[in-house]
Design an enzyme around this catalytic site. Structure first.
Site, PDB file in Angstrom:
ATOM      1  N   LYS A 179      32.035  59.217  43.571  1.00 45.42           N
ATOM      2  CA  LYS A 179      30.795  58.936  44.320  1.00 45.42           C
ATOM      3  C   LYS A 179      29.616  58.874  43.360  1.00 45.42           C
ATOM      4  CE  LYS A 179      32.483  61.141  48.516  1.00 45.42           C
ATOM      5  NZ  LYS A 179      32.505  62.351  49.359  1.00 45.42           N
ATOM      6  N   GLN A 218      30.364  68.128  50.295  1.00 45.81           N
ATOM      7  CA  GLN A 218      31.768  67.722  50.296  1.00 45.81           C
ATOM      8  C   GLN A 218      32.591  68.668  51.166  1.00 45.81           C
ATOM      9  OE1 GLN A 218      33.014  64.919  48.955  1.00 45.81           O
ATOM     10  NE2 GLN A 218      35.041  65.437  49.725  1.00 45.81           N
ATOM     11  N   ASP A 270      25.957  61.531  55.302  1.00 43.19           N
ATOM     12  CA  ASP A 270      27.303  61.533  55.885  1.00 43.19           C
ATOM     13  C   ASP A 270      27.270  61.318  57.393  1.00 43.19           C
ATOM     14  OD1 ASP A 270      29.478  61.791  54.130  1.00 43.19           O
ATOM     15  OD2 ASP A 270      29.093  63.928  53.804  1.00 43.19           O
TER      16      ASP A 270
HETATM   17  N1  GUN Z   1      35.841  64.930  52.893  1.00 40.64           N
HETATM   18  C1  GUN Z   1      36.655  63.916  53.250  1.00 40.64           C
HETATM   19  N2  GUN Z   1      35.934  62.836  53.592  1.00 40.64           N
HETATM   20  C2  GUN Z   1      34.639  63.168  53.443  1.00 40.64           C
HETATM   21  C3  GUN Z   1      33.420  62.465  53.632  1.00 40.64           C
HETATM   22  O1  GUN Z   1      33.368  61.293  54.037  1.00 40.64           O
HETATM   23  N3  GUN Z   1      32.291  63.164  53.356  1.00 40.64           N
HETATM   24  C4  GUN Z   1      32.318  64.455  52.939  1.00 40.64           C
HETATM   25  N4  GUN Z   1      31.161  65.055  52.713  1.00 40.64           N
HETATM   26  N5  GUN Z   1      33.423  65.129  52.761  1.00 40.64           N
HETATM   27  C5  GUN Z   1      34.580  64.488  53.007  1.00 40.64           C
END
Ligand code: GUN
Length: 284
Positions: free
Chosen positions: A51, A95, A118
């Site tokens: 990311k 995350q 998110d």
């Molecule tokens: N863990 C798995 N997918 C995601 C996501 O799209 N965002 C976040 N923050 N954690 C995740």
């Protein structure tokens, strides 16, 4: 039987990322994304580095706040408060999953809805349920919708079956597809007769985290199959769909890797740009 058309998430993501890069380049200010990672889960570490790299490639600033596994919930809330108040930070992503001693909902609720890239804050989840144009749509569902709109000129009336009811994919995706006039069914681990329900679907989205559980007998000929799963069997990555067999029957299918995954990152970047643009009152 003809093979399904492959939906190339990697290629679509390249296009999207270059569009985001152009939008970013139009401003002197750089969007700034804060990624919060607690502990040393190997998959999460890789995702967050990817990311960060993707954000930097489109001209954004991105800092990973990497915290010890044993950080307390109060300490994590304090960091969220600091990031909420920091005017240089446009987007905050925590995350998931978080360690068990931390209440995930408390953390997600604390992220300022304007910085919640998110879309996991319950306020944004509520906007999505209400089909508000101001909802921040979670990145994976947003990427899936983008791919479906490439396949179908009109989603109205399409029978969509979502396999899995997670807060980060299944539930928001069901709301998003409903907002686009699909007839949506969510099946999950307690559903009776999953196979016969899935077999009626024009669109199947597998997001249950069970390697290759979706086999060709579940699939209506010509259906569009989207695979959200990222599983490892003997070190090799595979999805929730038995790709080799299902692709003989489906009309469209996403590969793993190279399908939903790259789209999720591209849409995170778009969400970050949109948060930045809203905060600065730019048109987007
Ligand atoms: N863990 C798995 N997918 C995601 C996501 O799209 N965002 C976040 N923050 N954690 C995740």
């Amino acid at each position: 039987m003809t093979n399904a058309k492959i939906i190339d998430g990697r290629a679509l993501a390249v296009e999207l990322r270059s569009e985001v890069a152009q939008k970013v380049a139009a401003h002197d200010l750089k969007p700034n994304l804060a990624v919060v990672l607690v502990g040393n889960d190997e998959a999460s570490l890789i995702y967050d580095r990817n990311k960060q790299k993707a954000a930097q490639e489109v001209g954004m600033d991105c800092h990973i706040y990497h915290l010890e596994e044993n950080i307390t919930e109060v300490e994590l809330l304090e960091l969220i408060d600091q990031l909420n108040e920091d005017v240089r930070v446009n987007g905050i992503l925590v995350q998931l999953p978080l360690p068990k001693h931390i209440n995930t909902l408390n953390i997600l609720t604390r992220i300022s809805p304007e910085k919640d890239v998110d879309g996991f804050n319950p306020y944004n989840a509520g906007l999505l349920l209400n089909n508000s144009p101001y909802a921040v749509v979670p990145a994976t569902p947003k990427g899936i919708l983008y791919m479906l709109e490439r396949v179908f000129s009109d989603l109205s009336g399409k029978k969509a079956v979502v396999i899995g009811r997670s807060n980060i994919v299944g539930k928001p995706l069901a709301a998003l597809l409903l907002n686009h006039n699909c007839t949506v069914t969510v099946v999950h681990s307690k559903t009776l007769d999953t196979e016969s329900i899935v077999a009626q679907a024009d669109i199947v989205i597998a997001a249950c985290g069970k390697p290759k559980i979706v086999t060709e007998n579940w699939i209506k000929p010509g259906a569009c199959v989207i695979d959200v799963g990222i599983n490892r069997i003997n070190g090799k990555i595979c999805g929730d769909v038995d790709f080799d067999n299902v692709q003989l029957k489906a009309g469209y299918i996403t590969p793993v890797p190279g399908g939903v995954g790259p789209m999720t990152i591209a849409m995170l970047l778009l969400n970050t740009y949109e948060a930045f643009a809203r905060q600065n009152h730019f048109n987007f």
